[in-house]
Write a protein that holds these residues in place. Structure first.
Motif, PDB file in Angstrom:
ATOM      1  N   THR A  81      68.591 -40.419  12.650  1.00 40.61           N
ATOM      2  CA  THR A  81      67.987 -40.421  13.985  1.00 40.61           C
ATOM      3  C   THR A  81      68.910 -39.707  14.971  1.00 40.61           C
ATOM      4  O   THR A  81      70.107 -39.970  15.020  1.00 40.61           O
ATOM      5  N   GLY A  82      68.341 -38.769  15.745  1.00 48.99           N
ATOM      6  CA  GLY A  82      69.129 -38.018  16.702  1.00 48.99           C
ATOM      7  C   GLY A  82      69.793 -36.781  16.138  1.00 48.99           C
ATOM      8  O   GLY A  82      70.568 -36.120  16.832  1.00 48.99           O
ATOM      9  N   SER A  83      69.478 -36.436  14.885  1.00 47.90           N
ATOM     10  CA  SER A  83      70.114 -35.263  14.269  1.00 47.90           C
ATOM     11  C   SER A  83      69.468 -33.950  14.703  1.00 47.90           C
ATOM     12  O   SER A  83      70.034 -32.880  14.461  1.00 47.90           O
ATOM     13  N   GLY A  84      68.290 -34.004  15.339  1.00 44.09           N
ATOM     14  CA  GLY A  84      67.651 -32.780  15.826  1.00 44.09           C
ATOM     15  C   GLY A  84      66.419 -32.358  15.053  1.00 44.09           C
ATOM     16  O   GLY A  84      65.896 -31.261  15.273  1.00 44.09           O
ATOM     17  N   LYS A  85      65.922 -33.217  14.178  1.00 40.45           N
ATOM     18  CA  LYS A  85      64.774 -32.840  13.334  1.00 40.45           C
ATOM     19  C   LYS A  85      63.526 -32.557  14.184  1.00 40.45           C
ATOM     20  O   LYS A  85      62.958 -31.467  14.131  1.00 40.45           O
ATOM     21  N   SER A  86      63.109 -33.542  14.957  1.00 38.23           N
ATOM     22  CA  SER A  86      61.894 -33.376  15.770  1.00 38.23           C
ATOM     23  C   SER A  86      62.097 -32.356  16.884  1.00 38.23           C
ATOM     24  O   SER A  86      61.148 -31.696  17.309  1.00 38.23           O
ATOM     25  N   THR A  87      63.331 -32.211  17.349  1.00 40.15           N
ATOM     26  CA  THR A  87      63.612 -31.235  18.397  1.00 40.15           C
ATOM     27  C   THR A  87      63.324 -29.817  17.923  1.00 40.15           C
ATOM     28  O   THR A  87      62.920 -28.960  18.717  1.00 40.15           O
ATOM     29  N   MET A  88      63.512 -29.561  16.641  1.00 45.32           N
ATOM     30  CA  MET A  88      63.188 -28.249  16.108  1.00 45.32           C
ATOM     31  C   MET A  88      61.704 -27.936  16.292  1.00 45.32           C
ATOM     32  O   MET A  88      61.327 -26.809  16.641  1.00 45.32           O
ATOM     33  N   PHE A  89      60.849 -28.942  16.087  1.00 46.22           N
ATOM     34  CA  PHE A  89      59.417 -28.737  16.289  1.00 46.22           C
ATOM     35  C   PHE A  89      59.090 -28.537  17.769  1.00 46.22           C
ATOM     36  O   PHE A  89      58.258 -27.700  18.120  1.00 46.22           O
ATOM     37  N   VAL A 149      51.595 -21.618   9.758  1.00 47.78           N
ATOM     38  CA  VAL A 149      52.751 -22.512   9.784  1.00 47.78           C
ATOM     39  C   VAL A 149      52.266 -23.928  10.067  1.00 47.78           C
ATOM     40  O   VAL A 149      51.593 -24.164  11.076  1.00 47.78           O
ATOM     41  N   LEU A 150      52.593 -24.848   9.180  1.00 45.07           N
ATOM     42  CA  LEU A 150      52.229 -26.257   9.347  1.00 45.07           C
ATOM     43  C   LEU A 150      53.492 -27.085   9.525  1.00 45.07           C
ATOM     44  O   LEU A 150      54.416 -26.991   8.714  1.00 45.07           O
ATOM     45  N   CYS A 151      53.532 -27.901  10.577  1.00 48.83           N
ATOM     46  CA  CYS A 151      54.658 -28.798  10.836  1.00 48.83           C
ATOM     47  C   CYS A 151      54.200 -30.234  10.610  1.00 48.83           C
ATOM     48  O   CYS A 151      53.197 -30.660  11.188  1.00 48.83           O
ATOM     49  N   ILE A 152      54.923 -30.959   9.781  1.00 45.03           N
ATOM     50  CA  ILE A 152      54.576 -32.345   9.466  1.00 45.03           C
ATOM     51  C   ILE A 152      55.731 -33.221   9.928  1.00 45.03           C
ATOM     52  O   ILE A 152      56.821 -33.163   9.373  1.00 45.03           O
TER      53      ILE A 152
END
Length: 272
Positions: free
Chosen positions: A71-79, A191-194
């Protein structure tokens, strides 16, 4: 009180940044789904630490990428950066070799598809939720419902004109997620983002989602933020994020064999 309008006019006219002139792109853009992050730095506002801190990576057309990290590593921020929900502080993101900052937001987002962690449905009918802009024939809507294993459930409720209820309350959590998948299928996006789409669904729905994604997005670029490690083990490569940085980016088999890799250690722990 009358001076408030003057203050707002001044702020809107002179202080707010304006979007660059939009390029006139064909409706079919992007055609390949080639994606590249070039030294991307992003902070949600001034004074906060960087949510993305020098992220650089390249994704080939049609490649399936699994994304993991704490959590907080930047995964969702990339999207969020890819959809331009938040603008970059530095660097650029290229989609089919074109800087997305030069593309109009409406056209950029229409060329991408996303299945969010929290499936969102509007109050209205199944038809309105699948095709809010009324661009597709009924048969196409029925076809995607069948591909997402929802035909029987929707038919029992009354077909395409059945009401979904407020926020989709007449459907289970798994069915709402499958409806979001059907909506993504209709876009024909390259491009599909999941975003942890299977985090709140049962194993059966998870299996249906993964099966449909593998079959219907074979030639599409797919970025998957993983909640369960087994959902990304068949990806072409796995991206491991930590503190807004890319720390590992390789084939899952290669990372599993490396005892010192972060991904190897994550397999024994739940991904959050």
């Amino acid at each position: 009180m009358q001076l408030v309008s003057v203050e707002r006019t001044e702020e809107y006219a002179t202080e707010l940044p304006t979007e660059p002139q939009q390029l006139n792109l064909p409706a079919a853009w992007p055609q390949h789904g080639c994606l590249e992050f070039c030294d991307v730095v992003l902070a949600y506002r001034e004074g906060l630490p960087n949510a993305l801190d020098g992220v650089s990576l390249a994704v080939r057309p049609g490649e399936k990428i699994g994304i993991v990290g704490r959590t907080g590593s930047g995964k969702s921020t990339m999207f969020l950066a890819l959809f331009r929900m938040v603008e970059l502080n530095r660097g650029k993101i290229l989609l089919d070799q074109l800087d997305i900052s030069s593309v109009g937001v409406a056209q950029l987002r229409s060329g991408l598809a996303i299945i969010p962690q929290d499936p969102f449905l509007f109050s209205g009918t199944v038809r309105e939720n699948l095709d809010p802009c009324e661009r597709h024939e009924d048969q196409q809507l029925l076809d995607v419902l069948d591909q997402c294993h929802l035909s029987a459930a929707v038919s029992r409720m009354g077909g395409l004109d059945a009401e979904v209820g407020e926020r989709g309350k007449f459907f289970s959590a798994g069915q709402r997620q499958l409806l979001c998948l059907a909506r993504a299928l209709l876009t024909q996006a390259k491009v599909l983002c999941i975003d942890e789409a299977t985090a709140s669904v049962d194993q059966k729905t998870d299996k249906l989602l993964q099966q449909t994604i593998r079959e219907k997005f074979q030639d599409k670029t797919v970025l998957t933020i993983a909640h369960r490690i087994n959902t990304i083990m068949d990806c072409d490569r796995v991206l491991v994020m930590h503190a807004g940085k890319v720390v590992e980016f390789d084939k899952p088999a290669a990372l599993c064999q490396n005892d010192t890799s972060i991904f190897h250690r994550l397999q024994a722990l739940p991904v959050t």
